[in-house]
Enzyme design. Structure first.
Site, PDB file in Angstrom:
ATOM      1  N   HIS A 153      -4.672 -33.074  17.838  1.00 45.50           N
ATOM      2  CA  HIS A 153      -3.555 -33.889  18.321  1.00 45.50           C
ATOM      3  C   HIS A 153      -2.458 -33.022  18.909  1.00 45.50           C
ATOM      4  O   HIS A 153      -1.316 -33.467  19.051  1.00 45.50           O
ATOM      5  CB  HIS A 153      -3.032 -34.752  17.179  1.00 45.50           C
ATOM      6  N   LYS A 199       0.837  -1.207   0.000  1.00 47.93           N
ATOM      7  CA  LYS A 199       0.000   0.000   0.000  1.00 47.93           C
ATOM      8  C   LYS A 199       0.870   1.254   0.000  1.00 47.93           C
ATOM      9  O   LYS A 199       0.684   2.159  -0.784  1.00 47.93           O
ATOM     10  CB  LYS A 199      -0.914  -0.043   1.232  1.00 47.93           C
ATOM     11  N   LYS A 253       9.130  -0.703  14.507  1.00 49.71           N
ATOM     12  CA  LYS A 253       9.734  -0.403  13.193  1.00 49.71           C
ATOM     13  C   LYS A 253      10.787   0.688  13.330  1.00 49.71           C
ATOM     14  O   LYS A 253      11.885   0.594  12.776  1.00 49.71           O
ATOM     15  CB  LYS A 253       8.663   0.117  12.223  1.00 49.71           C
ATOM     16  N   GLY A 277      -4.903  -1.936   4.964  1.00 48.02           N
ATOM     17  CA  GLY A 277      -4.141  -3.094   4.484  1.00 48.02           C
ATOM     18  C   GLY A 277      -4.836  -4.414   4.767  1.00 48.02           C
ATOM     19  O   GLY A 277      -4.946  -5.282   3.899  1.00 48.02           O
ATOM     20  N   ARG A 278      -5.340  -4.557   5.986  1.00 46.30           N
ATOM     21  CA  ARG A 278      -5.956  -5.846   6.361  1.00 46.30           C
ATOM     22  C   ARG A 278      -7.354  -6.008   5.792  1.00 46.30           C
ATOM     23  O   ARG A 278      -8.003  -7.018   6.008  1.00 46.30           O
ATOM     24  CB  ARG A 278      -5.951  -5.988   7.888  1.00 46.30           C
ATOM     25  N   GLU A 336      -4.905  -6.524  14.651  1.00 52.33           N
ATOM     26  CA  GLU A 336      -4.434  -5.191  14.257  1.00 52.33           C
ATOM     27  C   GLU A 336      -5.599  -4.199  14.319  1.00 52.33           C
ATOM     28  O   GLU A 336      -5.415  -3.008  14.511  1.00 52.33           O
ATOM     29  CB  GLU A 336      -3.810  -5.222  12.853  1.00 52.33           C
ATOM     30  N   GLU A 342      10.388  -4.678   4.726  1.00 50.27           N
ATOM     31  CA  GLU A 342      10.485  -6.050   4.251  1.00 50.27           C
ATOM     32  C   GLU A 342      10.232  -6.119   2.747  1.00 50.27           C
ATOM     33  O   GLU A 342      10.994  -6.731   1.988  1.00 50.27           O
ATOM     34  CB  GLU A 342       9.457  -6.950   4.958  1.00 50.27           C
TER      35      GLU A 342
END
Ligand code: F6P
Length: 544
Positions: A387, A210, A507, A270-271, A356, A216
């Site tokens: 399990h 965005k 950050k 973003g999400r 978030e 990253e």
């Protein structure tokens, strides 16, 4: 128009719910089911091919009534209208919240401030569709004339989790001969593995960000750009790299042709963006028609959320249940267990969406919240989780509400496996709710000394979510269901579910530490941080 924030704990509905909580603690799901044979029917809802059974939750009619009153008292419906009409409800960033505009049906308008936002969305979708058709048909070829067979999606957070989750969920809808790989983490190992064995000449790179500034993504994008240019030359970038972003300037500065950029807008968080241009890799995999189906699924739930009365509004009911568990019964987390390998990454996707959005400690008007907010969301696919951690769900000391998600239609020809998968899903909900008493255990012949260990207290809540089938449409509907229940929780708590300031400090500090790790000078940190930096510097010198 700004909406005053109501402290939910000051409402009469909240006080009524506190009384309800005492009553609910003193009863059990077993008793409530025994008292009301119609319980399952009256607490089951169906929308867009998704059936949701709320009856195994720790609620009765009064709780539901008071939760609805709480929604009314805190202005959930008003906030919902404000979102749909394009008010800047993301107040801390002064932004509109209009992901619902991304799935307005073709031909419909959504006019905000005199501008048809839906027309902008349609234009980008058209461009994505044309590009998708060209890649899938082989009309868009690589620099050396080869067909493109692998998509490498570079992005993180909302620019990764949705497309990655959808690529797995819709792998059966994916065109044969097309594969997607994802690079999210700044760990070079991830890029190395993703690129291993790939031929740059047959690879299309989608850089999704965005902001187009994320550490990253930009690190990985530069690395992969070099991988392309080393093999094919600078000119090849135009055929092999496209961008998805709201930041055209940064895309150009990076060296991607603006004609190869697919845009979106700051009113899409973003999400909340997997159905925007961020879904380009999804569209490439499943085709424009199936992508349109996914948008139709999102929209079906949007319509339900926007128009159904609160009492039967599924996302609102789901959101209110989360508020109930965290505010009144002390639950700290929410487990999400998809009984479907294809939905295996849904928990990861929902972690960002929920945490978030609602992991906030101050209200929209800047006051410290007066009650717990968003739960810790976690989960793994069933039956794998059975399990591993279901021991704690069944016999541990914590209250962990779970969403158990199943798909009625088998996703493979192995029908009896699907029967077993579904049997486990249904049985787990039953076991959690009703357990097995010491008397029952003893009566089954278990030696007395083992009875305490083999007793199941039950009364553990779950919501059973059944999709008729897993399709682009139902995936869109499922995601929209979660988006709006997240909205509902935030509206009740009076928080801004659409900002994410909490990610910034780490950050910023990482930028400083990154310089220090490769430097030699003195550092100004606490003794623990300074020691970690020193240790890494020493290791780095050894590996150099
Ligand atoms: O750091 C959090 C975050 O800003 C998320 O909200 C977002 O989805 C992600 O980073 C990626 O951001 P971008 O799409 O701008 O690269």
């Amino acid at each position: 128009m700004t909406h005053a924030v109501v402290d939910p704990t000051t409402t009469s509905a909240w006080r009524a719910l506190e009384v309800d909580a005492e009553r609910i603690r003193a009863t059990s799901l077993a008793e409530m089911f025994a008292d009301d044979p119609g319980r399952a029917a009256s607490l089951t809802y169906e929308v867009a091919g998704i059936t949701v059974d709320l009856s195994k939750n720790l609620v009765d009619g009064q709780v539901m009534t008071h939760l609805i009153e709480l929604a009314r008292a805190t202005g959930v419906a008003e906030r919902r209208s404000a979102m749909f009409s394009g008010e800047p409800i993301n107040t801390s960033e002064d932004r509109k919240v209009l992901h619902v505009a991304l799935r307005v049906p073709p031909g419909e308008k959504l006019v905000v401030d005199g501008h048809d936002v839906a027309a902008d969305v349609a234009e980008v979708l058209g461009a994505m569709g044309q590009f998708t058709d060209a890649v899938r048909s082989g009309a868009w070829i690589g620099a050396t004339g080869e067909r493109l067979t692998t998509i490498v999606n570079i992005g993180i957070g909302g620019s990764y989790l949705g497309p990655m989750m959808a690529a797995q969920a819709l792998r059966r809808d994916t065109m044969t001969g097309l594969e997607a790989r994802f690079i999210a983490n700044v760990d070079g190992a991830e890029a190395a593995i993703a690129l291993a064995g790939l031929d740059p000449a047959r690879t299309l790179v989608v850089v999704s960000s965005k902001t187009f500034t994320t550490l990253e993504t930009m690190t990985n994008a530069r690395l992969v750009r070099r991988w392309i240019t080393d093999a094919l030359g600078e000119e090849a970038v135009a055929r092999h790299m496209v961008a998805v972003s709201t930041n055209a300037e940064a895309v150009v500065a990076f060296g991607i042709d603006p004609k190869s950029m697919f845009g979106f807008w700051d009113f899409v968080g973003g999400r909340y963006s997997m159905d925007s241009a961020i879904g380009l890799s999804t569209m490439l995999l499943i085709g424009r028609e199936s992508f349109a189906q996914m948008l139709a699924g999102f929209h079906e739930i949007d319509r339900h959320f926007a128009t159904a009365s609160l009492e039967v509004n599924l996302p609102i009911l789901l959101g209110l249940l989360r508020v109930w568990y965290s505010g009144f019964l002390g639950a700290q987390s929410l487990g999400v267990m998809p009984y479907s390998s294809d939905l295996g990454r849904l928990p990861a996707y929902l972690q960002q969406l929920e945490m978030e959005s609602n992991g906030k400690g101050v209200t929209r008007d800047g006051r410290v919240v007066s009650t717990d907010t968003g739960p810790i969301v976690w989960g793994e696919p069933g039956t794998d989780g059975q399990h591993s951690f279901y021991q704690l769900l069944h016999q541990g000391t914590r209250l962990v509400p779970v969403d158990l998600i199943g798909v009625l239609k088998p996703m493979s020809e192995h029908r009896s496996s699907h029967d077993l998968l579904t049997a486990n899903l249904i049985a787990q909900a039953e076991a959690l709710a009703f357990g097995r008493s010491a008397e029952e255990v003893a009566a089954s012949g278990v030696p007395a000394h083992q009875v305490p260990f083999r007793t199941f207290p039950g009364n553990r809540p779950s919501t059973l979510i059944l999709l008729d089938e897993l399709t682009p449409f139902s995936l869109g509907a499922l995601v929209a269901l979660y988006e709006h229940e997240v909205f509902t929780q935030g509206a009740v708590w009076g928080i801004d579910s659409f900002d994410q300031w909490g990610v910034e400090l780490g950050k910023a500090l990482a930028t400083t530490v990154a310089e220090e790790l490769v430097g030699e000078g003195a550092v100004d940190h606490d003794s623990s941080t300074a020691a970690a930096i020193a240790r890494y510097r020493a290791a780095r010198a050894r590996w150099a």
